[in-house]
Scaffold this active site. Sequence first.
Site: not given
Ligand code: FEO
Length: 400
Positions: A24, A78, A80, A82, A145, A164, A192, A225
Amino acid sequence: MKPVELKKGIYWVGAVDWNIRDFHGYSTYEGTTYNSYLLVDDKITLFDTVKKEHFPALMDNISQIVDPSKIDYLVVNHVETDHSGSLPQFLQVAKPETIYCSDMGQKALMGHFHGNAWPLKVAQNGETVNLGKTKVQFLETRMLHWPDSMFSYLPDYKLLISNDAFGEHLASSGRFDDEVDMNLIMEQAVKYYANILWPYSGLVQKLITTIKELKLDFDMIAPDHGVIWRKNLNTIISAYERWSSYQAGNKAVVVYDTMWKSTEEMARYITQGLTDAGVKDVHQMRLGVSHRSDVIAQLLEAKAIIAGSSTLNNNMLPSMADYLTYMKGLRPGQKIGAAFGSYGWSGEAVKDITAMLKAANIELKGENVRHQWVPDKAALANSYKLGLDIGKEVVAACKG
Ligand code: FEO
């Protein structure tokens, strides 16, 4: 990549995305991973899923340990996509009796997937759920976040699943921090933090304090991640303490874009001025060559930003508008800055950049340099002086 046992009974079962280069709007030259963790206890529990297109890898990994249909609990740390994008596919295969998420997570899941029949259960901050021989405690980390974000703490494993936070976009064959080059890990970790967590630095500070106050006992941090921290936990925690405190080093960034190299010539003299003032680390970065997310990574620990652009059709160049808009959203704190640029006839860019720097709460210092057509000796001397003046401020701030 096949499953990897973190500790007896808990496995990494996620996916490695070797090929992603744009996350993104964030450049991911080193790819990324979507980490998912499977705990085998009386209640078989999966912590987070993966990005939609990586669902086959997730299923492949889980199936090497348990039949996915036997999973009892799913924890969504989370929403989001991903991490949650493959949820609908997952729920067609697995039928967990409960999906744990935060209060805001429930709202976000409904907003994303409209799964009215899903067995969602809101996990309260601090709530502990027994899984058999072990248990999990949920910790709300709102706005780290996203509003829905939370951590899962497994005290019996001394393991903190941090979503994250403490992550980095880095695809690697090694799953642990001691299996991958630490310089590479930290290079991606700082990028990051700057691009994802920087605006929430106050909350990062609070989080670290809370972790200490709660005396959470963990010797492993498993983010969603990048690598799992089992050797260098202190390195990443103290880096987060430093980054979130807005400490700046003896460093400056000259970011610019140019049409016919006049603004670039000015940038060159500004960089020299900064260097001659004693700034140890100066990055001259041309937009279009340097990605906005790489400039931000360099800016995190810099004291000064000097931004320049030619004027095109009464505006700054679109690349600079893009960068400044992005930077403003990340709320860089406690920095100084100035603007420069060459123009042909109208010359609005310097004024507009100055307004954007102000809007990003950057304290303006030195005298902006704005020059018509190709910079002459005087314009280059003014550029050099701008670098020198800002450089002296940077050096003084570092000594202070
Ligand atoms: Fe906030 Fe890895 O997504």
